[in-house]
Scaffold this motif. Structure first.
Motif, PDB file in Angstrom:
ATOM      1  N   LEU A  48      10.577   9.486  -3.783  1.00 20.82           N
ATOM      2  CA  LEU A  48      10.262   8.281  -3.504  1.00 20.82           C
ATOM      3  C   LEU A  48      10.148   7.291  -4.531  1.00 20.82           C
ATOM      4  N   LEU A  49      10.650   6.279  -4.136  1.00 27.40           N
ATOM      5  CA  LEU A  49      10.709   5.213  -5.298  1.00 27.40           C
ATOM      6  C   LEU A  49       9.526   3.992  -4.716  1.00 27.40           C
ATOM      7  N   LEU A  50       8.664   3.893  -5.370  1.00 25.78           N
ATOM      8  CA  LEU A  50       7.495   2.935  -4.851  1.00 25.78           C
ATOM      9  C   LEU A  50       6.978   1.713  -5.645  1.00 25.78           C
ATOM     10  N   MET A  51       7.512   0.579  -4.834  1.00 24.64           N
ATOM     11  CA  MET A  51       7.120  -0.816  -5.638  1.00 24.64           C
ATOM     12  C   MET A  51       6.249  -1.062  -4.573  1.00 24.64           C
ATOM     13  N   LEU A  52       4.852  -0.860  -4.767  1.00 17.86           N
ATOM     14  CA  LEU A  52       3.684  -1.052  -3.720  1.00 17.86           C
ATOM     15  C   LEU A  52       3.318  -2.209  -3.759  1.00 17.86           C
ATOM     16  N   HIS A  53       2.566  -2.980  -2.715  1.00 13.09           N
ATOM     17  CA  HIS A  53       2.142  -4.341  -2.664  1.00 13.09           C
ATOM     18  C   HIS A  53       1.056  -4.490  -3.721  1.00 13.09           C
ATOM     19  N   PRO A  54       1.421  -5.446  -4.645  1.00  8.36           N
ATOM     20  CA  PRO A  54       0.366  -5.938  -5.521  1.00  8.36           C
ATOM     21  C   PRO A  54      -1.232  -6.098  -5.346  1.00  8.36           C
ATOM     22  N   GLY A  55      -1.420  -6.333  -4.034  1.00  7.17           N
ATOM     23  CA  GLY A  55      -2.814  -6.580  -3.552  1.00  7.17           C
ATOM     24  C   GLY A  55      -3.568  -5.083  -3.462  1.00  7.17           C
ATOM     25  N   LEU A  56      -3.021  -4.215  -3.554  1.00  4.81           N
ATOM     26  CA  LEU A  56      -3.704  -2.998  -3.111  1.00  4.81           C
ATOM     27  C   LEU A  56      -4.659  -2.607  -4.173  1.00  4.81           C
ATOM     28  N   ARG A  57      -5.951  -1.978  -3.779  1.00  4.50           N
ATOM     29  CA  ARG A  57      -6.876  -1.547  -4.836  1.00  4.50           C
ATOM     30  C   ARG A  57      -6.364  -0.442  -5.483  1.00  4.50           C
ATOM     31  N   LEU A  58      -6.651  -0.369  -6.716  1.00  2.00           N
ATOM     32  CA  LEU A  58      -6.211   0.710  -7.641  1.00  2.00           C
ATOM     33  C   LEU A  58      -6.637   2.071  -7.325  1.00  2.00           C
ATOM     34  N   ASP A  59      -8.121   1.805  -7.306  1.00  2.00           N
ATOM     35  CA  ASP A  59      -8.735   3.360  -7.153  1.00  2.00           C
ATOM     36  C   ASP A  59      -8.223   3.894  -5.851  1.00  2.00           C
ATOM     37  N   GLU A  60      -8.344   3.166  -4.630  1.00  2.00           N
ATOM     38  CA  GLU A  60      -7.596   3.810  -3.570  1.00  2.00           C
ATOM     39  C   GLU A  60      -6.191   4.313  -3.454  1.00  2.00           C
ATOM     40  N   THR A  61      -5.535   3.593  -4.192  1.00  2.86           N
ATOM     41  CA  THR A  61      -4.020   3.829  -4.364  1.00  2.86           C
ATOM     42  C   THR A  61      -3.743   5.062  -4.990  1.00  2.86           C
ATOM     43  N   ASP A  62      -4.458   5.055  -6.177  1.00  4.80           N
ATOM     44  CA  ASP A  62      -4.295   6.164  -7.142  1.00  4.80           C
ATOM     45  C   ASP A  62      -4.690   7.757  -6.327  1.00  4.80           C
ATOM     46  N   GLU A  63      -5.648   7.516  -5.439  1.00  7.75           N
ATOM     47  CA  GLU A  63      -6.189   8.722  -4.967  1.00  7.75           C
ATOM     48  C   GLU A  63      -5.321   9.275  -4.026  1.00  7.75           C
ATOM     49  N   TRP A  64      -4.533   8.264  -3.212  1.00  6.09           N
ATOM     50  CA  TRP A  64      -3.603   8.482  -2.201  1.00  6.09           C
ATOM     51  C   TRP A  64      -2.144   9.011  -2.913  1.00  6.09           C
ATOM     52  N   LEU A  65      -1.903   8.652  -3.793  1.00  2.00           N
ATOM     53  CA  LEU A  65      -0.646   8.839  -4.525  1.00  2.00           C
ATOM     54  C   LEU A  65      -0.726  10.248  -5.088  1.00  2.00           C
ATOM     55  N   SER A  66      -1.957  10.669  -5.813  1.00  2.00           N
ATOM     56  CA  SER A  66      -1.976  12.007  -6.047  1.00  2.00           C
ATOM     57  C   SER A  66      -1.853  13.205  -4.889  1.00  2.00           C
ATOM     58  N   THR A  67      -1.886  12.687  -3.564  1.00  2.00           N
ATOM     59  CA  THR A  67      -1.585  13.870  -2.551  1.00  2.00           C
ATOM     60  C   THR A  67      -0.260  13.799  -2.315  1.00  2.00           C
ATOM     61  N   LEU A  68       0.683  12.925  -2.785  1.00  2.00           N
ATOM     62  CA  LEU A  68       2.114  12.915  -2.218  1.00  2.00           C
ATOM     63  C   LEU A  68       2.655  14.284  -2.420  1.00  2.00           C
ATOM     64  N   GLU A  69       3.533  14.872  -1.557  1.00  2.00           N
ATOM     65  CA  GLU A  69       4.117  16.307  -1.656  1.00  2.00           C
ATOM     66  C   GLU A  69       5.444  16.092  -1.977  1.00  2.00           C
ATOM     67  N   VAL A  70       5.985  15.080  -2.580  1.00  2.00           N
ATOM     68  CA  VAL A  70       7.418  14.942  -3.049  1.00  2.00           C
ATOM     69  C   VAL A  70       7.552  14.096  -4.227  1.00  2.00           C
ATOM     70  N   PRO A  71       8.251  14.353  -5.234  1.00  2.00           N
ATOM     71  CA  PRO A  71       8.372  13.570  -6.533  1.00  2.00           C
ATOM     72  C   PRO A  71       8.291  12.015  -6.393  1.00  2.00           C
ATOM     73  N   ALA A  72       7.604  11.331  -7.132  1.00  2.00           N
ATOM     74  CA  ALA A  72       7.610   9.855  -6.840  1.00  2.00           C
ATOM     75  C   ALA A  72       7.677   9.177  -8.031  1.00  2.00           C
ATOM     76  N   VAL A  73       8.392   8.065  -8.043  1.00  2.00           N
ATOM     77  CA  VAL A  73       8.485   6.981  -9.254  1.00  2.00           C
ATOM     78  C   VAL A  73       7.898   5.707  -8.853  1.00  2.00           C
ATOM     79  N   LEU A  74       7.052   5.290  -9.490  1.00  2.00           N
ATOM     80  CA  LEU A  74       6.344   4.054  -9.435  1.00  2.00           C
ATOM     81  C   LEU A  74       7.246   2.917 -10.060  1.00  2.00           C
ATOM     82  N   VAL A  75       7.665   1.907  -9.402  1.00  2.00           N
ATOM     83  CA  VAL A  75       8.827   0.913  -9.897  1.00  2.00           C
ATOM     84  C   VAL A  75       8.072  -0.498 -10.014  1.00  2.00           C
TER      85      VAL A  75
END
Length: 365
Positions: free
Chosen positions: A143-170
Protein backbone atom coordinates in the motif's frame (compact mmCIF):
# COMPACT_ATOMS: atom_id res chain seq x y z
CA UNK A 1 0.90 -26.05 7.91
CA UNK A 2 4.56 -25.66 6.98
CA UNK A 3 5.70 -23.44 4.12
CA UNK A 4 6.73 -26.38 1.91
CA UNK A 5 3.36 -28.05 2.50
CA UNK A 6 1.47 -24.85 1.62
CA UNK A 7 3.43 -24.34 -1.59
CA UNK A 8 2.95 -27.95 -2.65
CA UNK A 9 -0.78 -27.53 -2.05
CA UNK A 10 -0.80 -24.35 -4.15
CA UNK A 11 0.93 -26.11 -7.05
CA UNK A 12 -1.52 -29.02 -6.88
CA UNK A 13 -4.47 -26.60 -6.92
CA UNK A 14 -3.07 -24.69 -9.89
CA UNK A 15 -2.37 -27.94 -11.77
CA UNK A 16 -5.89 -29.21 -11.02
CA UNK A 17 -7.82 -26.00 -11.73
CA UNK A 18 -5.57 -24.14 -14.14
CA UNK A 19 -5.82 -21.00 -12.04
CA UNK A 20 -6.59 -20.02 -8.46
CA UNK A 21 -7.44 -16.91 -6.47
CA UNK A 22 -5.51 -16.28 -3.27
CA UNK A 23 -8.64 -15.32 -1.35
CA UNK A 24 -10.52 -18.56 -2.15
CA UNK A 25 -7.54 -20.84 -1.64
CA UNK A 26 -6.60 -19.16 1.65
CA UNK A 27 -10.09 -19.83 3.00
CA UNK A 28 -9.94 -23.43 1.79
CA UNK A 29 -6.53 -24.02 3.38
CA UNK A 30 -7.25 -22.09 6.57
CA UNK A 31 -4.29 -19.72 6.25
CA UNK A 32 -4.08 -15.94 5.87
CA UNK A 33 -4.22 -14.39 2.42
CA UNK A 34 -1.03 -12.45 3.20
CA UNK A 35 0.88 -15.69 3.85
CA UNK A 36 -0.48 -17.29 0.69
CA UNK A 37 0.46 -14.27 -1.44
CA UNK A 38 4.04 -14.62 -0.23
CA UNK A 39 4.00 -18.32 -1.18
CA UNK A 40 2.64 -17.52 -4.66
CA UNK A 41 5.33 -14.87 -5.10
CA UNK A 42 8.03 -17.38 -4.12
CA UNK A 43 6.70 -20.05 -6.51
CA UNK A 44 6.43 -17.54 -9.35
CA UNK A 45 10.03 -16.45 -8.71
CA UNK A 46 11.11 -20.08 -9.11
CA UNK A 47 9.26 -20.32 -12.43
CA UNK A 48 6.70 -22.90 -11.20
CA UNK A 49 3.56 -20.84 -11.94
CA UNK A 50 2.50 -17.48 -13.32
CA UNK A 51 1.48 -14.86 -10.78
CA UNK A 52 -1.49 -12.64 -11.71
CA UNK A 53 -3.47 -9.99 -9.88
CA UNK A 54 -5.21 -11.68 -6.95
CA UNK A 55 -3.97 -15.18 -7.68
CA UNK A 56 -1.94 -17.48 -9.90
CA UNK A 57 -2.28 -19.61 -12.99
CA UNK A 58 -0.46 -22.54 -14.54
CA UNK A 59 2.45 -21.90 -16.85
CA UNK A 60 1.19 -21.67 -20.42
CA UNK A 61 2.58 -24.48 -22.62
CA UNK A 62 2.62 -22.05 -25.52
CA UNK A 63 3.51 -18.46 -24.68
CA UNK A 64 1.45 -17.27 -27.65
CA UNK A 65 -1.69 -18.99 -26.39
CA UNK A 66 -3.71 -16.88 -23.96
CA UNK A 67 -4.41 -18.35 -20.55
CA UNK A 68 -7.96 -17.83 -19.29
CA UNK A 69 -8.21 -15.51 -16.31
CA UNK A 70 -10.55 -16.69 -13.51
CA UNK A 71 -14.02 -15.17 -13.47
CA UNK A 72 -13.27 -13.54 -10.11
CA UNK A 73 -10.95 -11.03 -11.83
CA UNK A 74 -12.87 -8.02 -13.17
CA UNK A 75 -13.02 -7.99 -16.96
CA UNK A 76 -12.55 -4.21 -16.94
CA UNK A 77 -9.07 -4.54 -15.42
CA UNK A 78 -7.09 -7.20 -17.34
CA UNK A 79 -3.86 -8.23 -15.71
CA UNK A 80 -0.63 -8.11 -17.75
CA UNK A 81 1.08 -11.50 -17.92
CA UNK A 82 4.36 -9.86 -16.90
CA UNK A 83 2.91 -8.14 -13.84
CA UNK A 84 5.23 -8.49 -10.89
CA UNK A 85 3.27 -6.87 -8.06
CA UNK A 86 0.02 -5.02 -7.49
CA UNK A 87 0.25 -1.93 -5.26
CA UNK A 88 -2.70 0.01 -3.87
CA UNK A 89 -2.49 3.82 -3.80
CA UNK A 90 -4.88 5.75 -1.54
CA UNK A 91 -5.15 9.53 -2.05
CA UNK A 92 -7.54 12.21 -0.73
CA UNK A 93 -10.06 13.75 -3.14
CA UNK A 94 -9.19 16.85 -5.15
CA UNK A 95 -6.10 19.04 -5.21
CA UNK A 96 -3.44 19.36 -7.89
CA UNK A 97 -0.76 18.39 -5.36
CA UNK A 98 -1.86 14.76 -5.39
CA UNK A 99 -1.97 14.56 -9.19
CA UNK A 100 1.77 15.23 -9.42
CA UNK A 101 2.56 12.55 -6.83
CA UNK A 102 0.35 10.07 -8.72
CA UNK A 103 2.26 10.80 -11.92
CA UNK A 104 5.48 9.93 -10.13
CA UNK A 105 4.01 6.64 -8.93
CA UNK A 106 2.79 5.82 -12.46
CA UNK A 107 6.18 6.55 -13.98
CA UNK A 108 8.00 4.26 -11.56
CA UNK A 109 5.34 1.55 -11.89
CA UNK A 110 5.76 1.40 -15.67
CA UNK A 111 9.52 1.06 -15.30
CA UNK A 112 9.25 -1.68 -12.66
CA UNK A 113 6.41 -3.69 -14.18
CA UNK A 114 4.00 -2.99 -11.31
CA UNK A 115 0.24 -2.52 -11.47
CA UNK A 116 -1.08 0.40 -9.42
CA UNK A 117 -4.69 0.34 -8.16
CA UNK A 118 -5.90 3.83 -7.23
CA UNK A 119 -8.47 4.51 -4.51
CA UNK A 120 -9.82 7.92 -3.49
CA UNK A 121 -10.54 8.12 0.23
CA UNK A 122 -12.99 10.26 2.13
CA UNK A 123 -12.42 12.52 5.13
CA UNK A 124 -13.04 9.98 7.91
CA UNK A 125 -10.84 7.22 9.25
CA UNK A 126 -13.66 4.75 8.55
CA UNK A 127 -13.64 5.69 4.86
CA UNK A 128 -9.86 5.30 4.66
CA UNK A 129 -10.06 1.92 6.38
CA UNK A 130 -12.74 0.75 3.97
CA UNK A 131 -10.71 1.75 0.92
CA UNK A 132 -7.72 -0.17 2.25
CA UNK A 133 -9.91 -3.17 3.09
CA UNK A 134 -11.21 -3.28 -0.48
CA UNK A 135 -7.72 -3.00 -1.95
CA UNK A 136 -6.45 -5.85 0.23
CA UNK A 137 -9.48 -7.98 -0.66
CA UNK A 138 -8.56 -7.44 -4.32
CA UNK A 139 -5.12 -8.86 -3.58
CA UNK A 140 -2.73 -5.90 -3.57
CA UNK A 141 0.71 -6.77 -2.25
CA UNK A 142 1.55 -3.39 -0.75
CA UNK A 143 0.00 0.00 0.00
CA UNK A 144 1.01 3.59 -0.71
CA UNK A 145 -0.99 5.83 1.63
CA UNK A 146 -1.49 9.56 1.23
CA UNK A 147 -4.16 9.78 3.91
CA UNK A 148 -6.60 12.65 4.40
CA UNK A 149 -4.83 15.45 6.32
CA UNK A 150 -7.73 15.88 8.73
CA UNK A 151 -7.39 12.45 10.36
CA UNK A 152 -6.47 12.26 14.05
CA UNK A 153 -2.89 11.09 14.41
CA UNK A 154 -3.44 8.81 17.42
CA UNK A 155 -6.37 6.92 15.88
CA UNK A 156 -4.65 6.68 12.51
CA UNK A 157 -1.41 5.34 13.98
CA UNK A 158 -3.29 2.65 15.89
CA UNK A 159 -4.97 1.49 12.69
CA UNK A 160 -1.78 1.63 10.62
CA UNK A 161 -0.04 -0.64 13.12
CA UNK A 162 -2.53 -3.41 12.26
CA UNK A 163 -1.97 -3.48 8.47
CA UNK A 164 -1.19 -6.95 7.13
CA UNK A 165 0.78 -5.87 4.06
CA UNK A 166 3.82 -3.58 3.74
CA UNK A 167 2.87 0.08 3.53
CA UNK A 168 4.54 3.37 2.65
CA UNK A 169 3.23 6.72 3.87
CA UNK A 170 3.45 9.30 1.08
CA UNK A 171 3.82 13.02 1.94
CA UNK A 172 2.68 12.16 5.45
CA UNK A 173 4.52 11.55 8.72
CA UNK A 174 3.48 8.90 11.23
CA UNK A 175 4.02 8.65 14.96
CA UNK A 176 6.03 5.99 16.73
CA UNK A 177 2.94 3.81 17.29
CA UNK A 178 2.21 3.38 13.58
CA UNK A 179 4.07 0.08 13.24
CA UNK A 180 6.44 -1.04 10.50
CA UNK A 181 5.69 1.75 8.06
CA UNK A 182 8.07 3.32 5.60
CA UNK A 183 7.78 6.99 4.73
CA UNK A 184 8.63 9.24 1.78
CA UNK A 185 7.97 12.97 1.99
CA UNK A 186 9.19 16.37 0.86
CA UNK A 187 11.35 18.13 3.44
CA UNK A 188 8.99 21.08 3.86
CA UNK A 189 10.98 22.54 6.76
CA UNK A 190 14.04 22.72 4.50
CA UNK A 191 11.90 24.30 1.76
CA UNK A 192 10.70 27.07 4.08
CA UNK A 193 14.27 27.74 5.13
CA UNK A 194 15.26 28.08 1.45
CA UNK A 195 12.72 30.88 1.04
CA UNK A 196 13.89 32.73 4.16
CA UNK A 197 17.53 32.45 3.09
CA UNK A 198 16.72 33.86 -0.33
CA UNK A 199 14.83 36.84 1.03
CA UNK A 200 17.57 37.51 3.59
CA UNK A 201 20.15 37.46 0.79
CA UNK A 202 18.21 40.28 -0.87
CA UNK A 203 18.54 42.45 2.23
CA UNK A 204 15.30 41.77 4.10
CA UNK A 205 15.90 41.43 7.83
CA UNK A 206 12.35 40.31 8.61
CA UNK A 207 10.15 37.79 6.77
CA UNK A 208 6.48 37.02 7.39
CA UNK A 209 4.92 33.57 7.00
CA UNK A 210 1.40 33.22 5.56
CA UNK A 211 0.08 29.65 5.60
CA UNK A 212 -3.17 27.70 5.51
CA UNK A 213 -4.59 26.50 8.81
CA UNK A 214 -5.83 23.23 7.33
CA UNK A 215 -2.66 22.22 5.48
CA UNK A 216 -0.74 19.25 6.92
CA UNK A 217 2.47 21.00 5.86
CA UNK A 218 1.95 24.25 7.78
CA UNK A 219 3.50 22.98 11.02
CA UNK A 220 6.63 21.82 9.15
CA UNK A 221 6.87 25.10 7.24
CA UNK A 222 6.63 27.00 10.52
CA UNK A 223 9.47 24.96 12.04
CA UNK A 224 11.78 25.49 9.05
CA UNK A 225 10.87 29.17 8.88
CA UNK A 226 11.62 29.73 12.59
CA UNK A 227 14.90 27.80 12.43
CA UNK A 228 16.10 29.83 9.44
CA UNK A 229 15.12 33.15 11.05
CA UNK A 230 17.11 32.23 14.15
CA UNK A 231 20.11 30.84 12.25
CA UNK A 232 20.40 33.98 10.09
CA UNK A 233 19.90 36.43 12.96
CA UNK A 234 16.77 37.99 11.45
CA UNK A 235 14.08 39.80 13.37
CA UNK A 236 11.23 37.39 14.10
CA UNK A 237 8.44 38.12 11.66
CA UNK A 238 4.69 37.75 12.07
CA UNK A 239 3.03 34.43 11.20
CA UNK A 240 -0.44 34.62 9.69
CA UNK A 241 -2.85 31.67 9.44
CA UNK A 242 -5.60 31.76 6.84
CA UNK A 243 -8.65 29.51 6.55
CA UNK A 244 -9.57 28.49 3.02
CA UNK A 245 -12.17 25.74 3.51
CA UNK A 246 -15.47 25.30 5.31
CA UNK A 247 -16.79 28.69 6.44
CA UNK A 248 -13.76 30.60 5.18
CA UNK A 249 -14.22 34.31 4.58
CA UNK A 250 -13.78 35.84 1.09
CA UNK A 251 -10.17 36.31 -0.03
CA UNK A 252 -10.10 40.04 0.76
CA UNK A 253 -11.09 39.35 4.37
CA UNK A 254 -8.77 36.35 4.76
CA UNK A 255 -5.74 38.41 3.84
CA UNK A 256 -6.87 41.70 5.38
CA UNK A 257 -4.40 41.55 8.28
CA UNK A 258 -1.50 40.83 5.92
CA UNK A 259 -2.49 43.63 3.53
CA UNK A 260 -2.80 46.16 6.35
CA UNK A 261 0.68 45.23 7.57
CA UNK A 262 2.08 45.78 4.05
CA UNK A 263 0.26 49.13 3.77
CA UNK A 264 1.79 50.21 7.09
CA UNK A 265 5.27 49.16 5.96
CA UNK A 266 5.43 46.58 8.76
CA UNK A 267 5.81 43.63 6.36
CA UNK A 268 8.13 43.95 3.35
CA UNK A 269 8.85 40.27 2.60
CA UNK A 270 6.79 37.09 2.96
CA UNK A 271 6.64 33.37 2.31
CA UNK A 272 3.10 32.39 1.29
CA UNK A 273 1.71 28.87 1.16
CA UNK A 274 0.43 28.12 -1.50
CA UNK A 275 0.40 29.37 -5.13
CA UNK A 276 -3.34 30.05 -5.23
CA UNK A 277 -3.19 32.12 -2.04
CA UNK A 278 -0.07 33.94 -3.21
CA UNK A 279 -1.68 34.88 -6.54
CA UNK A 280 -4.84 36.03 -4.73
CA UNK A 281 -2.72 38.18 -2.42
CA UNK A 282 -0.94 39.78 -5.40
CA UNK A 283 -4.33 40.76 -6.84
CA UNK A 284 -5.59 42.20 -3.55
CA UNK A 285 -2.42 44.24 -3.09
CA UNK A 286 -2.71 45.62 -6.61
CA UNK A 287 -6.34 46.66 -5.96
CA UNK A 288 -5.08 48.60 -2.91
CA UNK A 289 -2.42 50.39 -4.97
CA UNK A 290 0.45 48.19 -3.68
CA UNK A 291 3.00 46.41 -5.88
CA UNK A 292 4.99 43.20 -5.87
CA UNK A 293 7.96 43.22 -5.41
CA UNK A 294 8.27 46.97 -4.70
CA UNK A 295 5.99 46.94 -1.64
CA UNK A 296 6.18 43.22 -0.85
CA UNK A 297 8.86 40.73 -1.88
CA UNK A 298 7.03 37.43 -2.14
CA UNK A 299 8.01 33.76 -2.31
CA UNK A 300 5.28 31.16 -2.80
CA UNK A 301 5.41 27.55 -1.69
CA UNK A 302 4.32 24.93 -4.26
CA UNK A 303 5.21 26.07 -7.79
CA UNK A 304 2.29 24.55 -9.61
CA UNK A 305 0.96 27.77 -11.16
CA UNK A 306 3.36 30.36 -9.69
CA UNK A 307 4.82 31.30 -13.08
CA UNK A 308 1.32 32.19 -14.35
CA UNK A 309 0.83 35.01 -11.86
CA UNK A 310 0.62 38.59 -13.16
CA UNK A 311 4.04 38.98 -11.57
CA UNK A 312 5.79 35.59 -12.02
CA UNK A 313 6.38 34.32 -8.52
CA UNK A 314 9.60 33.05 -7.03
CA UNK A 315 8.67 29.65 -5.65
CA UNK A 316 9.83 26.76 -3.53
CA UNK A 317 9.01 23.57 -5.44
CA UNK A 318 8.58 20.31 -3.51
CA UNK A 319 9.71 17.29 -5.60
CA UNK A 320 6.23 15.80 -5.88
CA UNK A 321 6.80 13.40 -8.75
CA UNK A 322 10.04 12.19 -7.18
CA UNK A 323 8.16 11.51 -3.93
CA UNK A 324 5.75 9.27 -5.81
CA UNK A 325 8.55 7.46 -7.64
CA UNK A 326 10.55 6.87 -4.47
CA UNK A 327 7.46 5.59 -2.65
CA UNK A 328 6.73 3.00 -5.34
CA UNK A 329 10.38 1.98 -5.43
CA UNK A 330 10.41 1.49 -1.65
CA UNK A 331 7.31 -0.70 -1.85
CA UNK A 332 8.89 -2.91 -4.50
CA UNK A 333 12.15 -3.18 -2.58
CA UNK A 334 10.24 -4.31 0.50
CA UNK A 335 8.29 -6.92 -1.45
CA UNK A 336 11.43 -8.21 -3.17
CA UNK A 337 13.43 -8.40 0.06
CA UNK A 338 11.39 -8.27 3.30
CA UNK A 339 14.63 -8.14 5.33
CA UNK A 340 15.58 -4.74 3.89
CA UNK A 341 15.87 -2.13 6.71
CA UNK A 342 12.88 0.16 7.03
CA UNK A 343 13.41 3.54 5.37
CA UNK A 344 12.25 7.10 6.03
CA UNK A 345 13.18 9.36 3.13
CA UNK A 346 13.01 13.15 2.97
CA UNK A 347 13.48 14.76 -0.44
CA UNK A 348 14.58 18.39 -0.59
CA UNK A 349 12.59 21.04 -2.49
CA UNK A 350 14.30 23.54 -4.78
CA UNK A 351 14.02 27.31 -5.15
CA UNK A 352 12.98 28.74 -8.53
CA UNK A 353 13.72 32.46 -8.75
CA UNK A 354 11.43 34.74 -10.76
CA UNK A 355 10.31 38.38 -10.56
CA UNK A 356 8.33 38.57 -7.32
CA UNK A 357 11.37 39.23 -5.12
CA UNK A 358 13.00 41.80 -7.36
CA UNK A 359 15.85 39.45 -8.26
CA UNK A 360 16.56 38.02 -11.72
CA UNK A 361 19.33 35.70 -10.60
CA UNK A 362 19.05 32.18 -9.19
CA UNK A 363 19.71 32.13 -5.46
CA UNK A 364 22.38 29.91 -4.08
CA UNK A 365 20.32 27.07 -2.58
Amino acid sequence: MLADERREAILRAVERQGSITVKALAEEMGVSAVTLRQDVRELAGRGLLTRVHGGARALAPDAAAPTQVPAEFPASAPVPAAEKYAVGLVVPPGGYYYAEVIRGVQKAARALGVRVVLAVSGESLAENREQVRQLMADGVNSLLLMLHPGLRLDETDEWLSTLEVPAVLVERRAGIRAGRLEQVASDHAYGAALAVRHLASLGYDQVALVARVESPNTALLSVGYADAVKAMGLRPGPEYRVVTNGDAAPADARFDEVVRAVEAGEVRAALVHNDIDAIALVGILRARGLRVPEDLALVTYDDEVAEMSEVPLTAVAPPKQAVGSWALDLAVRRLSDPATPLAEILLRPELRVRASCGADRRADA
